[in-house]
Design a protein around this motif. Structure first.
Motif, PDB file in Angstrom:
ATOM      1  N   ASP A  45       0.824  -1.207   0.000  1.00 48.70           N
ATOM      2  CA  ASP A  45       0.000   0.000   0.000  1.00 48.70           C
ATOM      3  C   ASP A  45       0.860   1.259   0.000  1.00 48.70           C
ATOM      4  N   THR A  46       1.962   1.216   0.734  1.00 44.39           N
ATOM      5  CA  THR A  46       2.896   2.347   0.721  1.00 44.39           C
ATOM      6  C   THR A  46       3.453   2.547  -0.681  1.00 44.39           C
ATOM      7  N   LEU A  47       3.833   1.464  -1.329  1.00 43.46           N
ATOM      8  CA  LEU A  47       4.392   1.562  -2.679  1.00 43.46           C
ATOM      9  C   LEU A  47       3.351   2.077  -3.668  1.00 43.46           C
ATOM     10  N   ALA A  48       2.107   1.606  -3.545  1.00 42.63           N
ATOM     11  CA  ALA A  48       1.048   2.073  -4.448  1.00 42.63           C
ATOM     12  C   ALA A  48       0.842   3.582  -4.290  1.00 42.63           C
ATOM     13  N   THR A  49       0.902   4.059  -3.053  1.00 46.42           N
ATOM     14  CA  THR A  49       0.757   5.497  -2.806  1.00 46.42           C
ATOM     15  C   THR A  49       1.892   6.277  -3.465  1.00 46.42           C
ATOM     16  N   LEU A  50       3.101   5.760  -3.376  1.00 44.33           N
ATOM     17  CA  LEU A  50       4.251   6.415  -4.011  1.00 44.33           C
ATOM     18  C   LEU A  50       4.071   6.478  -5.529  1.00 44.33           C
ATOM     19  N   VAL A  51       3.568   5.395  -6.117  1.00 46.47           N
ATOM     20  CA  VAL A  51       3.338   5.375  -7.568  1.00 46.47           C
ATOM     21  C   VAL A  51       2.384   6.492  -7.969  1.00 46.47           C
ATOM     22  N   LEU A  52       1.297   6.653  -7.221  1.00 46.83           N
ATOM     23  CA  LEU A  52       0.317   7.690  -7.552  1.00 46.83           C
ATOM     24  C   LEU A  52       0.899   9.081  -7.363  1.00 46.83           C
ATOM     25  N   LEU A  53       1.634   9.295  -6.267  1.00 46.66           N
ATOM     26  CA  LEU A  53       2.168  10.625  -5.980  1.00 46.66           C
ATOM     27  C   LEU A  53       3.242  11.034  -6.984  1.00 46.66           C
ATOM     28  N   ALA A 297      -1.938   0.445  -9.191  1.00 45.30           N
ATOM     29  CA  ALA A 297      -1.710   1.891  -9.264  1.00 45.30           C
ATOM     30  C   ALA A 297      -0.992   2.259 -10.561  1.00 45.30           C
ATOM     31  N   LEU A 298      -0.048   1.422 -10.977  1.00 40.07           N
ATOM     32  CA  LEU A 298       0.681   1.678 -12.225  1.00 40.07           C
ATOM     33  C   LEU A 298      -0.253   1.610 -13.429  1.00 40.07           C
ATOM     34  N   SER A 299      -1.289   0.778 -13.354  1.00 38.62           N
ATOM     35  CA  SER A 299      -2.257   0.731 -14.461  1.00 38.62           C
ATOM     36  C   SER A 299      -3.025   2.049 -14.560  1.00 38.62           C
ATOM     37  N   ILE A 300      -3.250   2.719 -13.420  1.00 42.06           N
ATOM     38  CA  ILE A 300      -3.861   4.056 -13.461  1.00 42.06           C
ATOM     39  C   ILE A 300      -2.899   5.040 -14.109  1.00 42.06           C
ATOM     40  N   VAL A 301      -1.633   4.957 -13.736  1.00 48.78           N
ATOM     41  CA  VAL A 301      -0.619   5.820 -14.343  1.00 48.78           C
ATOM     42  C   VAL A 301      -0.615   5.633 -15.859  1.00 48.78           C
ATOM     43  N   GLU A 302      -0.731   4.386 -16.307  1.00 48.67           N
ATOM     44  CA  GLU A 302      -0.758   4.129 -17.747  1.00 48.67           C
ATOM     45  C   GLU A 302      -2.041   4.665 -18.372  1.00 48.67           C
ATOM     46  N   ASP A 303      -3.166   4.468 -17.709  1.00 50.37           N
ATOM     47  CA  ASP A 303      -4.444   4.914 -18.272  1.00 50.37           C
ATOM     48  C   ASP A 303      -4.535   6.426 -18.382  1.00 50.37           C
ATOM     49  N   THR A 304      -3.792   7.154 -17.571  1.00 46.56           N
ATOM     50  CA  THR A 304      -3.806   8.621 -17.633  1.00 46.56           C
ATOM     51  C   THR A 304      -2.714   9.168 -18.545  1.00 46.56           C
ATOM     52  N   SER A 365       8.594   4.698 -11.311  1.00 44.01           N
ATOM     53  CA  SER A 365       7.455   5.385 -10.700  1.00 44.01           C
ATOM     54  C   SER A 365       7.654   5.547  -9.201  1.00 44.01           C
ATOM     55  N   LEU A 366       8.202   4.522  -8.560  1.00 44.78           N
ATOM     56  CA  LEU A 366       8.475   4.609  -7.121  1.00 44.78           C
ATOM     57  C   LEU A 366       9.527   5.673  -6.837  1.00 44.78           C
ATOM     58  N   ARG A 367      10.533   5.747  -7.676  1.00 47.15           N
ATOM     59  CA  ARG A 367      11.572   6.758  -7.496  1.00 47.15           C
ATOM     60  C   ARG A 367      10.981   8.167  -7.613  1.00 47.15           C
ATOM     61  N   LEU A 368      10.124   8.367  -8.616  1.00 51.59           N
ATOM     62  CA  LEU A 368       9.492   9.676  -8.788  1.00 51.59           C
ATOM     63  C   LEU A 368       8.613  10.014  -7.591  1.00 51.59           C
ATOM     64  N   GLY A 369       7.914   9.009  -7.056  1.00 52.77           N
ATOM     65  CA  GLY A 369       7.080   9.249  -5.888  1.00 52.77           C
ATOM     66  C   GLY A 369       7.887   9.637  -4.666  1.00 52.77           C
ATOM     67  N   LEU A 370       8.990   8.928  -4.441  1.00 50.07           N
ATOM     68  CA  LEU A 370       9.850   9.238  -3.300  1.00 50.07           C
ATOM     69  C   LEU A 370      10.458  10.621  -3.409  1.00 50.07           C
ATOM     70  N   ASP A 371      10.754  11.032  -4.621  1.00 53.39           N
ATOM     71  CA  ASP A 371      11.414  12.312  -4.839  1.00 53.39           C
ATOM     72  C   ASP A 371      10.425  13.422  -5.180  1.00 53.39           C
ATOM     73  N   SER A 372       9.127  13.159  -4.996  1.00 52.00           N
ATOM     74  CA  SER A 372       8.113  14.136  -5.417  1.00 52.00           C
ATOM     75  C   SER A 372       8.182  15.424  -4.618  1.00 52.00           C
ATOM     76  N   ASN A 373       8.820  15.397  -3.440  1.00 56.33           N
ATOM     77  CA  ASN A 373       8.952  16.625  -2.651  1.00 56.33           C
ATOM     78  C   ASN A 373      10.372  17.161  -2.684  1.00 56.33           C
ATOM     79  N   SER A 374      11.174  16.716  -3.653  1.00 58.75           N
ATOM     80  CA  SER A 374      12.563  17.192  -3.713  1.00 58.75           C
ATOM     81  C   SER A 374      12.639  18.597  -4.298  1.00 58.75           C
ATOM     82  N   ILE A 375      11.585  19.008  -4.972  1.00 57.25           N
ATOM     83  CA  ILE A 375      11.485  20.381  -5.439  1.00 57.25           C
ATOM     84  C   ILE A 375      10.540  21.108  -4.482  1.00 57.25           C
TER      85      ILE A 375
END
Length: 492
Positions: A45-53, A297-304, A365-375
């Motif tokens: 669930d933590t990983l899925a949240t990171l994918v979305l973020l 969650a990644l399937s949502i990323v693909e669908d969008t 996707s997980l990397r982008l989620g983890l780093d989503s607050n780096s900016i």
């Protein structure tokens, strides 16, 4: 005529409701997603949240917790959202309390207690779900990666059919399919369904004639594995260790249901002692997660179409080459024809044609989620392009991550000018440095320069004492600004 399903999955007349148009979920604006989660039971669930973020075209607008004390899970989610730079006011967390399951909730040290996690009231959660569904209407997507108890409770209160108007619902779990009628029924062996079959049945029976479903089953997850090495690459010094979280949550699973655990994660017999953690170093293939929820969650990323924002991923957009193969199921009842998609519902129809590509997309996707607050992180309410209010609401007040000034400061240190900075506690005798430099020695004959690298990876960031480096940088900037405050003479 409006249709609904009875308890036998048969079609019958229902109440007034609006049937949504069939549209893809992608669009210009970020797609609003409500997440139903039992975060803390495992790492998924933590990983899925990171994918979305980490997805540019997805916006998490609410989190609903399920299983046991959902308040504890809500506090865990709030801790992660804060670590990732998401303001409390941007994502309400709606907890639930139920007696389903024995799944625990492992919380890292330093996360907020329940009373400090800005959670909604448990008794208000079903109505809050309906309010959010009404607010976002046909744009809302629901991601269900937990038992569906809170969603079932909301449906029971949904006298106007607002949940029947949402855009799409994504659920993790296998289903039985009546291809002739185009009807789906939840598999009683699927964890998220069997933990509350009444809730699962009411969700399927009430919504599937009006809302398109996407389901991802276990056979897709079995095709992709996240290893210890993957988790090590996702280590961030300013965030809790995902690897430690995975280990601790897996150990809770191992202790609570050892037979099922060892079926999923083969461990040599001599390392199965409950008094030792040696098992974690002897998992076959090093796979510590079959990522059910993150793949959904990644399937949502693909669908969008957010999948095209992942660097280095070879997806042929012109030919619509997909990460996942979706088996369509068309509901054949009059005036109710949503198109459902199923991924990984059987061994032969696993839905993952290129496991290596899906693995790369997931890790990125997980990397982008983890780093989503780096900016710079700004609360959503201050992001209007017509206002400058954003500048007064930058999280932490940080307006610069000083890449170039730090490199200049390393020159100052290398020339021993660092000792000219007043008030800086640098122990020259022991050569205590502001920066840790990783040496690289060129080994070609007659060419042996010694190179230095600072901050080339998350684990080797090169700044052992950030507060000291900050003081040195500010003092250097002050000296630079004041360099002409004494009598100035031309150099010649």
């Amino acid at each position: 005529m409006v249709m609904a399903l009875n308890s036998n999955g048969e079609c019958e007349d229902g109440g007034n409701s609006q049937e949504p148009a069939q549209v893809e979920i992608g669009g210009v604006d970020p797609v609003p997603v409500m997440v139903i989660t039992d975060i803390g039971a495992d790492i998924d669930d933590t990983l899925a949240t990171l994918v979305l973020l980490g997805a540019k075209r997805v916006k998490v607008v609410a989190v609903v917790t399920s299983v046991n004390d959902g308040r504890k899970r809500g506090a865990l989610m709030r801790g992660w959202l804060r670590k990732l730079g998401v303001a409390d006011e941007d994502v309400p967390i709606l907890p639930s309390l139920d007696c389903n399951g024995k799944a625990g909730c492992h919380t890292p040290e330093g996360f907020p207690p329940i009373e400090e996690a800005a959670l909604g009231k448990v008794e208000e959660t079903p109505n809050r779900i309906l309010q959010i569904a009404k607010f976002y209407g046909p744009e809302l997507v629901i991601l269900g990666i937990a038992p569906l108890t809170p969603l079932g409770a909301a449906i029971r209160l949904d006298t106007t059919g607002v949940l029947k108007t949402i855009k799409r619902i994504y659920l993790q779990g296998n289903v039985h399919v009546n291809q002739k009628a185009g009807i789906l029924k939840p598999d009683t062996l699927a964890y998220n369904f069997r933990m509350d079959m009444d809730a699962a049945n009411i969700v399927f029976d009430s919504l599937q004639l009006f809302v398109p479903f996407t389901l991802l089953g276990k056979f897709a997850a079995f095709r992709v594995g996240l290893t210890k090495k993957d988790f090590e690459c996702l280590t961030r010094h300013d965030k809790p260790s995902l690897l430690c979280q995975a280990r601790n949550q897996m150990n809770n699973f191992r202790i609570g249901n050892p037979d099922l655990f060892y079926k999923l994660y083969p461990i040599p017999e001599k390392f199965k002692s409950l008094d030792s953690m040696e098992w974690f170093d002897h998992i076959k293939g090093g796979t510590v997660s079959h990522p059910y929820d993150p793949l959904l969650a990644l399937s949502i990323v693909e669908d969008t179409d957010s999948i095209n924002d992942l660097p280095g991923l070879d997806v042929d957009v012109s030919t619509k080459t997909k990460l996942f193969t979706r088996d369509p199921v068309l509901c054949n009842f009059p005036e109710a024809r949503p198109l459902h998609y199923i991924i990984g519902n059987s061994e032969t129809e696993h839905g993952v044609p290129d496991a290596e590509k899906v693995h790369r997309a997931l890790v990125e996707s997980l990397r982008l989620g983890l780093d989503s607050n780096s900016i710079t992180t700004i609360p959503r309410s201050f992001k209007s392009l017509d206002s400058m209010e954003w500048f007064d609401h930058i999280k932490g007040g940080t307006v610069s991550h000083p890449y170039d000034p730090l490199l200049a400061l390393s020159i100052v240190e290398d020339t021993d000018s660092i000792n000219d900075l007043p008030g800086l506690d640098v122990d020259v005798s022991t050569k205590t440095k502001l920066f840790t430099r990783d040496p690289v020695l060129c080994n070609f004959p007659e060419a042996r320069p010694l190179h230095y690298i600072i901050g080339n990876s998350e684990t080797e960031h090169g700044v052992p004492d950030a507060e000291k480096v900050h003081r040195a940088l500010v003092e250097s900037l002050r000296l630079g600004l004041d360099s002409n405050s004494i009598t100035t003479i031309p150099r010649s």
